[in-house]
Design a protein around this motif. Sequence first.
Motif, PDB file in Angstrom:
ATOM      1  N   LEU A  29       0.838  -1.201   0.000  1.00 14.51           N
ATOM      2  CA  LEU A  29       0.000   0.000   0.000  1.00 14.51           C
ATOM      3  C   LEU A  29       0.871   1.249   0.000  1.00 14.51           C
ATOM      4  O   LEU A  29       0.571   2.245  -0.655  1.00 14.51           O
ATOM      5  CB  LEU A  29      -0.915  -0.017   1.232  1.00 14.51           C
ATOM      6  N   VAL A  68      -6.171   5.017  -7.659  1.00 13.39           N
ATOM      7  CA  VAL A  68      -7.291   4.570  -6.828  1.00 13.39           C
ATOM      8  C   VAL A  68      -7.665   3.132  -7.195  1.00 13.39           C
ATOM      9  O   VAL A  68      -7.902   2.278  -6.336  1.00 13.39           O
ATOM     10  CB  VAL A  68      -8.488   5.518  -7.000  1.00 13.39           C
ATOM     11  N   LEU A  69      -7.671   2.884  -8.491  1.00 15.64           N
ATOM     12  CA  LEU A  69      -7.974   1.529  -8.950  1.00 15.64           C
ATOM     13  C   LEU A  69      -6.990   0.529  -8.381  1.00 15.64           C
ATOM     14  O   LEU A  69      -7.357  -0.553  -7.894  1.00 15.64           O
ATOM     15  CB  LEU A  69      -7.912   1.514 -10.482  1.00 15.64           C
ATOM     16  N   ILE A  71      -5.095   0.842  -5.702  1.00 14.97           N
ATOM     17  CA  ILE A  71      -5.269   0.688  -4.258  1.00 14.97           C
ATOM     18  C   ILE A  71      -6.479  -0.191  -3.964  1.00 14.97           C
ATOM     19  O   ILE A  71      -6.463  -1.061  -3.094  1.00 14.97           O
ATOM     20  CB  ILE A  71      -5.426   2.082  -3.587  1.00 14.97           C
ATOM     21  N   PHE A  72      -7.504   0.006  -4.744  1.00 15.18           N
ATOM     22  CA  PHE A  72      -8.713  -0.790  -4.597  1.00 15.18           C
ATOM     23  C   PHE A  72      -8.394  -2.279  -4.744  1.00 15.18           C
ATOM     24  O   PHE A  72      -8.790  -3.112  -3.929  1.00 15.18           O
ATOM     25  CB  PHE A  72      -9.689  -0.348  -5.690  1.00 15.18           C
ATOM     26  N   SER A  73      -7.646  -2.601  -5.803  1.00 12.72           N
ATOM     27  CA  SER A  73      -7.338  -4.019  -6.023  1.00 12.72           C
ATOM     28  C   SER A  73      -6.381  -4.537  -4.967  1.00 12.72           C
ATOM     29  O   SER A  73      -6.440  -5.706  -4.594  1.00 12.72           O
ATOM     30  CB  SER A  73      -6.757  -4.217  -7.422  1.00 12.72           C
ATOM     31  N   LEU A  75      -6.455  -3.693  -1.886  1.00  7.76           N
ATOM     32  CA  LEU A  75      -7.290  -4.008  -0.730  1.00  7.76           C
ATOM     33  C   LEU A  75      -8.062  -5.297  -0.948  1.00  7.76           C
ATOM     34  O   LEU A  75      -8.362  -6.012  -0.003  1.00  7.76           O
ATOM     35  CB  LEU A  75      -8.262  -2.847  -0.452  1.00  7.76           C
ATOM     36  N   LEU A  76      -8.387  -5.576  -2.204  1.00  6.38           N
ATOM     37  CA  LEU A  76      -9.125  -6.803  -2.478  1.00  6.38           C
ATOM     38  C   LEU A  76      -8.255  -8.033  -2.341  1.00  6.38           C
ATOM     39  O   LEU A  76      -8.740  -9.110  -1.997  1.00  6.38           O
ATOM     40  CB  LEU A  76      -9.695  -6.761  -3.897  1.00  6.38           C
TER      41      LEU A  76
ATOM     42  N   SER B  79      -7.205  -0.971 -16.104  1.00  4.48           N
ATOM     43  CA  SER B  79      -8.496  -1.566 -15.717  1.00  4.48           C
ATOM     44  C   SER B  79      -8.556  -3.032 -16.131  1.00  4.48           C
ATOM     45  O   SER B  79      -8.954  -3.896 -15.342  1.00  4.48           O
ATOM     46  CB  SER B  79      -9.651  -0.769 -16.326  1.00  4.48           C
TER      47      SER B  79
END
Lengths: 169, 105, 638
Positions: A29, A68-69, A71-73, A75-76, B79
């Motif tokens: 992170l 952001v994308l 970081i999102f992944s 966290l997943l 993406s």
Amino acid sequence: MTSNQFMFLLFSAVIVIFSILTVTSRRILRAATFLLFVLASTAGLYFLLKYNFLAAIQLIVYAGGIVVLIIFSILLTSHIAEKLPSASLMKKWPAALVALVGAALAIVVILQYNFPGSVGSTELVDVTQVGNSLINYGKYGYALPFEVISILLLAAMIGAIVLAKKRKD
Amino acid sequence: MFEGVPLSWFLILSTIMFFIGVYGFLVRKNLITILMSTELILNSVCINFVAFNKILYPEHMEGMFFTVFIIAVAAAEASVAIAIIINIYRRIVNIDVEKMNEMKY
Amino acid sequence: MFDFSYTIWILLIPFFLFVLIGFWGNKFKPIVSGIVGCAGLLTSWILSLFTAYKYFFDVGKVDGVYEQIIGYHTLWLRFTDTLYIDLGVLIDPISVMMLIVVTTVSLMAHIYSTGYLKGQKGFMRFYSFLSLFTFAMLGLVVATNIFQMYIFWELVGVSSYLLIGFYYEKPSAVAAAKKAFIVTRFADLGFLIGILLLSYFTQTFDFLTLTSPTGPAIATPPAATFLGMSVLTWAMILIFMGGAGKSAMFPLHIWLPDAMEGPTPVSALIHAATMVVAGVYLVARLFPIYVTVPIALQVVAWVGAFSSLFAAVIACTQYDIKRVLAYSTMSQIGYMMCALGVSGLGGHEGLGYMASMFHLFTHAFFKALLFLCAGAIIHAVHSNYMYDMGGLRKYLPITHLTFLAACLAIAGIPPFAGFFSKDEILVAAYHHDTALFAIEYIVAGLTAFYMFRLYFGIFWGKKQDYHHPPHEAPLSMTIPLMFLALGAIFAGFIPFSHLVTSDRQILELETEWIIAIPSIVIALVGIGVAYVMYLKPTEIPKKIAHALRGFYTAAYHKFYIDELYLYITHRIIFNHISRPIAWFDRHIVDGSMNGISYVTNQASDKIKGFQSGQLQQYALVFVSGAILLALVFIYLWT
């Protein structure tokens, strides 16, 4: 040293330091956060070069969207506290060697080459001008790449949805 | 030269950034960090384009637009890559690139 | 000018039958394929008869000479302007005669087989092969050029192979099929070399060009010589070698007796009436060239005469009735060859040619008849051997009478067909060479003797105790017998010298009683001896065999020709030539190939580690390569 030179060196220092941290940090992170700094400093460089529109895009899409994308992944897929295992030396040394040699080679070539001494325009690139170019299909018009990029984004979006969708089985 | 900053400075900066990205690509194990290294590489190329445009051909805007498009492509790539990563994670509960070697001989 | 192009259908009908029955035969009941085959052959037969009528009695003769007509012609392979191979239908007296012979006997064999092979496994296979054979044989006889003949020649060989090996579960049949194929193939090697020589020196394959008196082979024979003989002589002898192989002439005859392992209709059709006379036909077809090379013609005559004597002697000692007939076939074909060998071209000189063709024609009828009768007998008794038979005349009345007619015909008793043709051959031989005449004269007596030995042994002789009383064959088998018996009785009255002659003009003949009467006498003597020895079981044969012990044993063992060949092939060729070659092949040729594959295998095993599946390893190699290339192009390649 002019102020511009100072600003450039400042941004460069930030970029180099945080780039190194991005690829070496063992907390994923944090690495993402360092990447954010690098991208923001790059936007600063664009501001310095008087490409305000581009800098804005860099901030919005890169720093705002992609990071952001990521970081999102993160966290997943991993725990925040998790420390990544350090890579083996057998991997690090050859990679470092290749990177250093490549960088050295490129820098030597750059320094040896005599670029024409144009002064460069200090004018701000107008958004009106950018907009006109983007929808213009004549000379110096970018309507076609613009449309192609739109379709690519659409395709990527659909692809991402299809890929990440939960299988029914 | 742009207001005292020579072109070669930009190029050296982008070179260093590029090879840091390459190093990260070669060393990191986690797929997401590899993706981040790729972003670094793309970014260094963007700097190159912009600097060339501004200093060598200030009256044109090709470099800038190219950068815009690179950013768009990077967004698309990120993406899709993340969708793939999540898919892989679902399958093998791991995104270590060294474990994904089903394609070997 | 009458259009003969429809004659191509005489060939194509059997071909389509072959395809139809061969590929879709198992969709129908077996008997359907039999009926379809018979119907197709019937059409071909009628077309052939029509062609013969048209040709001989309507349009063929122009100014007293039968013309050679190209009925159908198509370009097949054109390699260059001078080297090309065509396919076509050549209509001339001998090809039309052969059309009649082939379609008639084939039709009879087709009809006969519906009864003979009823209910047997592979009924449709048999019919498709039979059609293939008919197609190939017809293609052979109507060939317009020597290469077309060669192609169909090989096709005939293949179908003969397939049909001999029809009972492929029987090891002896498989061995016989292989033997026939290999021996004839060996002979065909000579044929092919002969074709190449002939066509190389004359620049043509075409029969009409080759045999025309102004053609390159006759008017301007090539001057090249080899080992003291002209190249044309060599070519013709080599071509005759192919013919001798197919026609079972000594010393290439060994396959024919073994070929009797095939079903009897096959023996009748292929190994008696049609395929084995292909060699005679070949010599007749190229006869104008043979006449110009007397040495080759001499070879033909002596090989033919010797074979006929040789086979006749063996035939007297055999007990397998089909083998007796096989040797008799060989003997009769030797007759035909000899007749060709003593013939000249044109007029009375050409008597032998006409006699040979005449004998070919009549022989086809009575020999096919003999074989079909033998089939009926075997069908009834379930044995091939004479000593299992005897007194069959009461059980098989139709077979008995037709067999008798055929025996009289082959023995040369007037007015049966064989008398006329055999008589002409003897006359021709008498006028040419007394030695050959003497041989043929003896053979005529021997023929009568062994045929009636067979006849008396089967139908008279001692009474046998049969487990099941033998019964006459069904109608489908006796009708062909009766039809062919008509041919065997009356075919001799056909005015052959007006139809088929060497120069295609009418040859006026009178029976030379000075030859005919002695030949009848010796035939009667032969029959009489057989009558005394075999009508009732007597001790005479044993005594004679005992008196001539060594000779009899040698003849009984076919003069050990098979053993000689086995010795040569197994002991000499296999051991001293084939084995070293096999060793070389296995160790040097295979060895080097195996070595290459071994090295490749080991090397790939080592380098497959590069393909590790590790993404980053690939990327590292790629980046280092790119940097190396950049270094090379910047600093080394300036």
